[in-house]
Design a protein around this motif. Structure first.
Motif, PDB file in Angstrom:
ATOM      1  N   LEU A   8      -8.745   9.296  -7.167  1.00 38.76           N
ATOM      2  CA  LEU A   8      -7.722   9.401  -5.983  1.00 38.76           C
ATOM      3  C   LEU A   8      -7.096   7.980  -5.713  1.00 38.76           C
ATOM      4  O   LEU A   8      -5.770   8.092  -5.377  1.00 38.76           O
ATOM      5  CB  LEU A   8      -8.603   9.782  -4.569  1.00 38.76           C
ATOM      6  N   ASP A   9      -7.763   6.912  -5.461  1.00 39.53           N
ATOM      7  CA  ASP A   9      -7.248   5.752  -5.189  1.00 39.53           C
ATOM      8  C   ASP A   9      -6.209   5.422  -6.503  1.00 39.53           C
ATOM      9  O   ASP A   9      -5.035   4.942  -5.990  1.00 39.53           O
ATOM     10  CB  ASP A   9      -8.342   4.667  -5.298  1.00 39.53           C
ATOM     11  N   GLN A  10      -6.486   5.446  -7.737  1.00 42.60           N
ATOM     12  CA  GLN A  10      -5.630   5.161  -8.581  1.00 42.60           C
ATOM     13  C   GLN A  10      -4.366   5.975  -8.597  1.00 42.60           C
ATOM     14  O   GLN A  10      -3.137   5.335  -8.873  1.00 42.60           O
ATOM     15  CB  GLN A  10      -6.281   5.342 -10.095  1.00 42.60           C
ATOM     16  N   VAL A  11      -4.613   7.264  -8.377  1.00 41.06           N
ATOM     17  CA  VAL A  11      -3.276   8.170  -8.377  1.00 41.06           C
ATOM     18  C   VAL A  11      -2.555   7.805  -7.365  1.00 41.06           C
ATOM     19  O   VAL A  11      -1.088   7.624  -7.242  1.00 41.06           O
ATOM     20  CB  VAL A  11      -3.811   9.683  -8.310  1.00 41.06           C
ATOM     21  N   LEU A  12      -2.785   7.724  -6.187  1.00 47.22           N
ATOM     22  CA  LEU A  12      -2.126   7.254  -4.999  1.00 47.22           C
ATOM     23  C   LEU A  12      -1.541   5.846  -5.262  1.00 47.22           C
ATOM     24  O   LEU A  12      -0.091   5.729  -4.824  1.00 47.22           O
ATOM     25  CB  LEU A  12      -3.123   7.367  -3.612  1.00 47.22           C
ATOM     26  N   LEU A  13      -2.197   4.951  -5.540  1.00 42.55           N
ATOM     27  CA  LEU A  13      -1.361   3.645  -5.579  1.00 42.55           C
ATOM     28  C   LEU A  13      -0.228   3.544  -6.647  1.00 42.55           C
ATOM     29  O   LEU A  13       0.689   3.002  -6.671  1.00 42.55           O
ATOM     30  CB  LEU A  13      -2.529   2.577  -5.906  1.00 42.55           C
ATOM     31  N   ARG A  14      -0.591   4.348  -7.650  1.00 44.21           N
ATOM     32  CA  ARG A  14       0.364   4.267  -8.792  1.00 44.21           C
ATOM     33  C   ARG A  14       1.605   5.058  -8.172  1.00 44.21           C
ATOM     34  O   ARG A  14       2.764   4.527  -8.751  1.00 44.21           O
ATOM     35  CB  ARG A  14      -0.155   5.216  -9.691  1.00 44.21           C
ATOM     36  N   GLU A  15       1.534   6.038  -7.700  1.00 41.66           N
ATOM     37  CA  GLU A  15       2.839   6.596  -7.068  1.00 41.66           C
ATOM     38  C   GLU A  15       3.464   5.705  -6.095  1.00 41.66           C
ATOM     39  O   GLU A  15       4.705   5.876  -6.062  1.00 41.66           O
ATOM     40  CB  GLU A  15       2.316   7.734  -6.295  1.00 41.66           C
ATOM     41  N   VAL A  16       2.810   4.830  -5.283  1.00 44.09           N
ATOM     42  CA  VAL A  16       3.406   3.798  -4.248  1.00 44.09           C
ATOM     43  C   VAL A  16       4.205   2.998  -5.304  1.00 44.09           C
ATOM     44  O   VAL A  16       5.411   2.565  -4.803  1.00 44.09           O
ATOM     45  CB  VAL A  16       2.439   3.203  -3.671  1.00 44.09           C
ATOM     46  N   GLY A  17       3.712   2.399  -6.366  1.00 42.36           N
ATOM     47  CA  GLY A  17       4.443   1.671  -7.090  1.00 42.36           C
ATOM     48  C   GLY A  17       5.578   2.333  -7.804  1.00 42.36           C
ATOM     49  O   GLY A  17       6.679   1.621  -7.628  1.00 42.36           O
ATOM     50  N   GLU A  18       5.630   3.370  -8.182  1.00 41.47           N
ATOM     51  CA  GLU A  18       6.642   4.080  -8.749  1.00 41.47           C
ATOM     52  C   GLU A  18       7.910   4.425  -7.531  1.00 41.47           C
ATOM     53  O   GLU A  18       9.026   4.657  -8.009  1.00 41.47           O
ATOM     54  CB  GLU A  18       6.195   5.484  -9.445  1.00 41.47           C
ATOM     55  N   ALA A  19       7.465   4.395  -6.367  1.00 38.77           N
ATOM     56  CA  ALA A  19       8.325   4.733  -5.403  1.00 38.77           C
ATOM     57  C   ALA A  19       9.306   3.498  -4.947  1.00 38.77           C
ATOM     58  O   ALA A  19      10.167   3.597  -4.258  1.00 38.77           O
ATOM     59  CB  ALA A  19       7.508   5.237  -4.103  1.00 38.77           C
ATOM     60  N   GLY A  20       8.802   2.496  -5.327  1.00 34.78           N
ATOM     61  CA  GLY A  20       9.572   1.375  -5.337  1.00 34.78           C
ATOM     62  C   GLY A  20       8.716   0.029  -4.432  1.00 34.78           C
ATOM     63  O   GLY A  20       9.542  -1.116  -4.382  1.00 34.78           O
ATOM     64  N   ALA A  21       7.580   0.319  -4.096  1.00 35.21           N
ATOM     65  CA  ALA A  21       7.042  -0.765  -3.371  1.00 35.21           C
ATOM     66  C   ALA A  21       6.459  -1.863  -4.180  1.00 35.21           C
ATOM     67  O   ALA A  21       6.088  -1.629  -5.294  1.00 35.21           O
ATOM     68  CB  ALA A  21       5.663   0.124  -2.409  1.00 35.21           C
ATOM     69  N   GLU A  22       6.120  -2.917  -3.721  1.00 35.13           N
ATOM     70  CA  GLU A  22       6.003  -4.160  -4.476  1.00 35.13           C
ATOM     71  C   GLU A  22       4.316  -4.076  -4.207  1.00 35.13           C
ATOM     72  O   GLU A  22       3.575  -4.257  -2.900  1.00 35.13           O
ATOM     73  CB  GLU A  22       6.534  -5.296  -4.309  1.00 35.13           C
ATOM     74  N   ILE A  23       3.470  -4.165  -5.224  1.00 31.99           N
ATOM     75  CA  ILE A  23       1.911  -4.026  -5.049  1.00 31.99           C
ATOM     76  C   ILE A  23       1.341  -5.267  -5.417  1.00 31.99           C
ATOM     77  O   ILE A  23       1.634  -5.918  -6.576  1.00 31.99           O
ATOM     78  CB  ILE A  23       1.314  -3.084  -5.922  1.00 31.99           C
ATOM     79  N   TRP A  24       0.700  -6.132  -4.639  1.00 34.99           N
ATOM     80  CA  TRP A  24      -0.022  -7.508  -4.879  1.00 34.99           C
ATOM     81  C   TRP A  24      -1.542  -7.045  -4.839  1.00 34.99           C
ATOM     82  O   TRP A  24      -2.387  -6.752  -3.889  1.00 34.99           O
ATOM     83  CB  TRP A  24       0.196  -8.421  -3.566  1.00 34.99           C
ATOM     84  N   GLN A  25      -2.042  -7.083  -6.237  1.00 35.41           N
ATOM     85  CA  GLN A  25      -3.467  -6.662  -6.489  1.00 35.41           C
ATOM     86  C   GLN A  25      -3.792  -7.464  -7.820  1.00 35.41           C
ATOM     87  O   GLN A  25      -3.264  -7.405  -8.583  1.00 35.41           O
ATOM     88  CB  GLN A  25      -3.531  -5.031  -6.562  1.00 35.41           C
ATOM     89  N   PRO A  26      -4.918  -8.162  -7.386  1.00 33.60           N
ATOM     90  CA  PRO A  26      -5.834  -8.119  -6.221  1.00 33.60           C
ATOM     91  C   PRO A  26      -5.743  -9.429  -5.692  1.00 33.60           C
ATOM     92  O   PRO A  26      -5.690 -10.592  -5.972  1.00 33.60           O
ATOM     93  CB  PRO A  26      -7.190  -8.182  -7.093  1.00 33.60           C
ATOM     94  N   TRP A  27      -4.954  -9.143  -4.515  1.00 35.19           N
ATOM     95  CA  TRP A  27      -4.801 -10.419  -3.641  1.00 35.19           C
ATOM     96  C   TRP A  27      -5.438 -10.089  -2.079  1.00 35.19           C
ATOM     97  O   TRP A  27      -5.565  -8.706  -1.681  1.00 35.19           O
ATOM     98  CB  TRP A  27      -3.260 -10.432  -3.455  1.00 35.19           C
ATOM     99  N   SER A  28      -5.909 -11.059  -1.392  1.00 28.80           N
ATOM    100  CA  SER A  28      -6.402 -10.712  -0.164  1.00 28.80           C
ATOM    101  C   SER A  28      -5.636 -11.607   1.082  1.00 28.80           C
ATOM    102  O   SER A  28      -4.916 -12.437   0.633  1.00 28.80           O
ATOM    103  CB  SER A  28      -7.714 -11.759  -0.127  1.00 28.80           C
ATOM    104  N   VAL A  29      -5.826 -11.134   2.135  1.00 30.14           N
ATOM    105  CA  VAL A  29      -4.874 -11.818   3.154  1.00 30.14           C
ATOM    106  C   VAL A  29      -5.746 -12.838   4.051  1.00 30.14           C
ATOM    107  O   VAL A  29      -6.741 -12.430   4.501  1.00 30.14           O
ATOM    108  CB  VAL A  29      -4.287 -10.647   4.260  1.00 30.14           C
ATOM    109  N   ASP A  30      -5.217 -13.897   3.748  1.00 31.87           N
ATOM    110  CA  ASP A  30      -6.115 -14.915   4.581  1.00 31.87           C
ATOM    111  C   ASP A  30      -5.688 -15.309   6.154  1.00 31.87           C
ATOM    112  O   ASP A  30      -6.538 -15.564   6.664  1.00 31.87           O
ATOM    113  CB  ASP A  30      -5.548 -16.397   3.980  1.00 31.87           C
ATOM    114  N   GLU A  31      -4.311 -14.911   6.456  1.00 28.46           N
ATOM    115  CA  GLU A  31      -3.894 -15.314   7.646  1.00 28.46           C
ATOM    116  C   GLU A  31      -2.581 -14.137   7.981  1.00 28.46           C
ATOM    117  O   GLU A  31      -1.999 -14.202   7.182  1.00 28.46           O
ATOM    118  CB  GLU A  31      -3.785 -16.577   7.798  1.00 28.46           C
TER     119      GLU A  31
END
Length: 410
Positions: free
Chosen positions: A106-129
């Motif tokens: 499920l996670d892979q299918v959903l995130l792949r579709e997000v990228g195909e829709a045009g969003a920029e995916i930062w992975q694996p990145w963490s949010v410091d602040e």
């Protein structure tokens, strides 16, 4: 790098939000700290209303067909007692029953579709602040592999990082440990003697669990257990790991579980997480919006975590897409936050309260009292399914769905 929205977390909540906004023409950055596939302690059940949402988002039937069979029956296992009743009728078109979908897929299918829709995916990145600026937010993110640091800016932030694992930049302090803290475990088994269409709730003193037929002839068993009960289990089985000691205790407490798992073999390993902190948190404010477990977490007893994640993101994005990028002032975002909170309390809030009630009953029930429940109150299972949102479609707060569901042409 400036975006219309920054989403923290790439699970079902974050990916649903990213997909909806990207398809509505927003520039989106999604930050996820782990590589997929990743193991997750999750019941893996997706209700019919959430399957309907996924279908309207454009996911084809391959996602459903690769899942487990339709769950048409609910069960209750207490000691040696068993009760089975039909899943209540679902009031949505397209699907009448839910299914179990492995989180890794499920996670892979959903995130792949997000990228195909045009969003920029930062992975694996963490949010410091996350810092509030006069014109929005500045997020400092860090690569988990190279330790590189960069900054992203946006008018608003969607926090979808869940409530487990490492502390997020929005959490203040670390809660003190309590004997009532819940720890969750999950494993998959082969050759369980469980009907493929049955999803039983397992009640035992100090905890509760659930079983569901997943995929590839595997049964997923996940459970929650109180900290003090888990310590007792480890004391009784000092040579076993925590999950194994707790599983022995559950089988000793529930002859029904012991019978179902008599010929079963562990497929893979046990996964664990915790402590869980069920309860209402915040829908957000001042340009930060919370979805999924970050907004509010229900006891896993109602098997609704994935559904609440998908549906809370669905509600939020229906509230957001009506605002033009140039008109996202603090005042407008505050009004959107109030609208989102109103619909979140209507759709999600009752599930958290009902989950707390049922969890209290389950963890305090003796085998004798639980047996009485089995014999005289099977309707309680149907009531729980209804209160946890498994029988009706999610409502649309604002704009027409067509503005969200059209596949991106990018």
């Amino acid at each position: 790098m400036i975006y219309d929205a920054i989403i923290i977390g790439g699970g079902p909540a974050g990916s649903t939000a990213g997909l909806l906004l990207a398809r509505a023409g927003w520039s989106v950055a999604l930050v996820e700290k782990q590589r997929f596939p990743r193991p997750k302690v999750c019941g893996e059940f997706i209700s019919a209303p959430s399957l309907q949402v996924l279908r309207e988002l454009g996911f084809d039937e391959s996602l459903v067909q690769s899942a487990g069979p339709e769950i048409r029956d609910l069960g209750l296992f207490v000691g040696a007692k068993r009760v089975v009743t039909e899943m209540p009728q679902v009031q949505v078109s397209g699907y009448r029953w839910g299914r179990a979908v492995p989180r890794e897929r499920l996670d892979q299918v959903l995130l792949r579709e997000v990228g195909e829709a045009g969003a920029e995916i930062w992975q694996p990145w963490s949010v410091d602040e996350v810092v509030k600026k006069s014109n929005g937010f500045c997020c400092t993110i860090r690569s988990k592999e190279s330790n590189e640091v960069t900054q992203l800016s946006s008018r608003l932030v969607i926090a979808a990082q869940g409530s487990w694992g490492q502390r997020s930049p929005f959490q203040l302090g670390v809660p003190a440990s309590r004997p009532t803290d819940l720890f969750a475990f999950k494993a998959r088994f082969r050759n369980c003697d469980l009907s493929p269409e049955l999803m039983p709730l397992v009640m035992f003193p100090g905890g509760y669990g659930g079983m569901v037929y997943a995929d590839q002839n595997r049964t997923s068993f996940s459970f929650c257990i109180r900290r003090d009960t888990l310590e007792q289990c480890r004391h009784r089985s000092p040579n076993r790991k925590a999950a194994e000691a707790a599983f022995v205790y559950i089988q000793q407490s529930s002859a029904a579980v012991s019978q179902v798992c008599a010929q079963a073999s562990l497929d893979g390993q046990w996964y664990s997480t915790g402590p869980l902190r069920p309860g209402v948190r915040s829908c957000g404010g001042q340009g930060i919006f919370f979805v999924g477990n970050a907004a509010g977490e229900a006891h896993p007893i109602i098997a609704d975590g994935i559904n609440m994640a998908i549906q809370s993101a669905w509600i939020l994005c229906h509230c957001l897409v009506g605002s033009a990028p140039s008109g996202r002032s603090d005042q407008n975002l505050e009004a959107i936050g109030h609208l989102y909170a109103k619909h979140w309390r209507k759709e999600i809030g009752p599930r958290i309260r009902s989950g707390s009630l049922f969890a209290t009953i389950a963890m305090s029930a003796s085998n004798l009292w639980g047996g009485l429940l089995c014999e005289h109150l099977p309707w309680l299972l149907k009531l729980g399914a209804t209160l946890s949102g498994k029988t009706r479609a999610i409502s649309h707060p604002t704009c027409q769905p067509s503005t969200l569901f059209a596949r991106s042409n990018r």
